[in-house]
Design an enzyme around this catalytic site. Structure first.
Site, mmCIF file in Angstrom:
data_model
loop_
_atom_site.group_PDB
_atom_site.id
_atom_site.type_symbol
_atom_site.label_atom_id
_atom_site.label_comp_id
_atom_site.label_asym_id
_atom_site.label_seq_id
_atom_site.Cartn_x
_atom_site.Cartn_y
_atom_site.Cartn_z
ATOM 1 N N GLU A 36 -1.612 -12.687 -2.842
ATOM 2 C CA GLU A 36 -1.698 -11.404 -3.563
ATOM 3 C C GLU A 36 -1.301 -11.705 -4.989
ATOM 4 O O GLU A 36 -0.141 -11.964 -5.294
ATOM 5 C CB GLU A 36 -0.769 -10.372 -2.913
ATOM 6 C CG GLU A 36 -1.117 -8.942 -3.308
ATOM 7 C CD GLU A 36 -0.370 -8.469 -4.532
ATOM 8 O OE1 GLU A 36 -0.919 -8.655 -5.661
ATOM 9 O OE2 GLU A 36 0.727 -7.940 -4.388
ATOM 10 N N CYS A 74 1.959 -4.906 -9.943
ATOM 11 C CA CYS A 74 0.584 -5.401 -9.863
ATOM 12 C C CYS A 74 -0.377 -4.286 -9.467
ATOM 13 O O CYS A 74 -1.567 -4.355 -9.769
ATOM 14 C CB CYS A 74 0.490 -6.572 -8.894
ATOM 15 S SG CYS A 74 1.168 -6.247 -7.266
#
Length: 527
Positions: free
Chosen positions: A242, A276
């Site tokens: 990720e 993020c």
């Protein structure tokens, strides 16, 4: 010499809000790595033999520890990476308590043995089941922006799936790793099942591969993720990555503009913009653009940024690193040089010497600017107008990353239709960022946002390996397709291909009448 030796042997915790050292952890000696991994493997064999119910009982002990020490955990997280204590409580501590419950209750359902029916008459008598086995020893390398929730939720998923865990937290947040150790210690796990390794990230990731880690879960930057993937290729070690996001927010003309402005401030400035999955780019329909900018500017002007304290009197804390501060400043300067204008900034309170940057609203932005092209990972809110939905979708999809996005409209049918056109792992309607805290939903995205998923049923499946067990309850002497091979057997098998795509039911019957006698003969007498 003494200082240099201390720096090599320890990882120091420094509060980014004031520059003060508040603790340290001794680095794990590299020569101990083989023994640590061996111990984890032995413990994993014991743990894998326990039922899901038994594993859940231990996870519940961790959950109770989190509940009873929530304020202490929020304080450690806040001091470690600079976010406010409420931010730490809401975005990290609470989701972990929820995760313990969901994964504990649902792992047995998600990972239960699955029975498959035969897919075609050719496989008459065949039966299949798919079991989901633990991977073995799972490595987790976590970032500094969510130093607690990201690794801990993956830890719970891994444990419920029957794995051992080797954890490496970010060097900037070592005491969060120690806090996770304390939580795990509240449970009665086999000795060595959980290992927390402290030290250089590159050295530890290399040690994980060298010691045969069964899978690596990494959250961090795109360049670091690519480097790890290249390392993993040498041993064909599976990875879940990720890596980042450059999230778009689309505000349609029928949106609740006040809610949208408040939502942009929340999702774009939470954790000082270092999320993020936070808002990075805002696209607003031209008919409501000026009003939205006004409302967002009012939100930001009312915000206070400064050192998080027990008084809980700041809305936005410090940045986590000096490097990130420099990146944000560079992106802002680039935008201003290319014509962007600042319409609002948050107010600084206090005079601590730390890493700070005001929340900033930018207008007159375009896709030539770094803040629109790259992941700023900071408290900049650039706002750009659009004319049509097609233009909004094109702008939203014009990015190398696609982690999450949002659409803001009062018409949910319209919003869901638009969401389907956005290339993203998650698209929320009239909200943003929060889905990372929902343990039942998968998290991750395409493009350079990474590979694989964490969280939800999909995250549990990433922590297991499927195994097919197939048998024939009829136990024939021979299968139809076995030898000997000759012209007769070739002609017979050519006929069976017609069963895959018969022209009519009559052709199916004709083929079956031709092959069934041979099939029975082989099954009963093996000839």
């Amino acid at each position: 010499m003494h200082v240099a030796a201390e720096q090599i042997s320890q990882t120091v915790a420094i509060n980014p809000a004031n520059g003060e050292r508040f603790g340290s952890l001794k680095n794990t000696a590299p020569e101990t790595f083989p023994a640590l991994f061996a111990k984890a493997r032995d413990a994993q064999k014991v743990w894998a033999g326990k039922s899901y119910e038994a594993r859940y009982r231990e996870i519940k002990k961790m959950q109770r520890y989190i509940r009873d020490h929530s304020d202490e955990l929020a304080a450690i997280i806040s001091m470690s990476n600079g976010k406010t204590r409420q931010d730490a409580l809401v975005s990290e501590v609470l989701p972990c308590a929820l995760a313990c419950e969901w994964y504990g209750k649902n792992a047995s359902r998600v990972l239960k043995t699955e029975h498959r029916e035969m897919s075609h008459i050719m496989w008459m008598g065949k039966r299949s089941e798919i079991t989901y086995e633990p991977l073995g020893v799972v490595g987790i390398i976590s970032p500094w922006n969510y130093p607690f929730s990201i690794p801990f939720e993956e830890l719970v998923m891994g444990l419920m799936a029957g794995n051992a865990i080797v954890l490496k937290v970010a060097a900037a947040t070592p005491l969060v790793g120690k806090a996770i150790e304390d939580i795990v210690s509240a449970a009665d796990l086999p000795e060595g099942l959980f290992q927390h390794i402290v030290g250089s990230g590159s050295d530890i990731s290399t040690a994980m591969f060298e010691n045969g880690i069964n899978k690596l879960f990494f959250t961090g930057s795109v360049p670091a993720g690519k480097q790890l993937m290249a390392q993993a290729a040498q041993t064909l070690t599976p990875v879940s990555l990720e890596l980042g996001g450059n999230d778009p927010m689309i505000v349609l003309e029928d949106a609740d503009l006040q809610r949208a402005a408040s939502g942009a401030a929340w999702a774009g400035l939470s954790n000082t913009g270092q999320s993020c999955g936070g808002v990075e780019r805002i696209y607003v329909h031209e008919s409501v653009y000026e009003r939205f900018v006004e409302l967002l500017s009012n939100e930001v002007k009312a915000m206070k940024h400064g050192a998080p304290t027990a008084a809980l009197n700041v809305d936005m804390g410090a940045l986590s690193t000096a490097k990130q501060q420099r990146t944000i400043e560079a992106h802002l300067q680039d935008a201003l040089e290319k014509g962007a204008k600042v319409t609002a900034q948050s107010q600084r309170i206090g005079d601590e010497h730390g890493f700070y940057h005001p929340a900033t609203v930018l207008v007159n932005v375009n896709h030539d600017m770094l803040t629109m092209r790259e992941e700023t990972f900071g408290p900049l809110l650039p706002v750009m107008s659009f004319k049509t939905e097609d233009e909004a979708v094109a702008l939203a999809n014009d990015s190398t990353m696609a982690l999450s996005a949002s659409v803001w409209t009062k018409n949910l049918k319209r919003g869901r239709a638009l969401a389907k056109r956005i290339d993203s792992g998650v698209v929320a309607i009239n909200d943003h960022l929060y889905t990372h805290g929902m343990p039942d939903l998968p998290w991750g995205g395409p493009k350079e946002s990474g590979i694989g998923r964490t969280h939800g049923a999909e995250g549990l499946l990433e922590m297991a390996k499927p195994k097919v067990i197939n048998w024939d309850f009829m136990q024939p002497r021979q299968n139809l397709w076995w030898g000997p091979q000759n012209a007769q057997s070739y002609a017979l098998m050519s006929q069976t291909i017609k069963l895959a795509a018969p022209k009519s039911v009559f052709e199916t019957v004709a083929v079956l009448l031709g092959i069934l006698p041979v099939m029975l003969k082989k099954a009963l007498w093996g000839k």
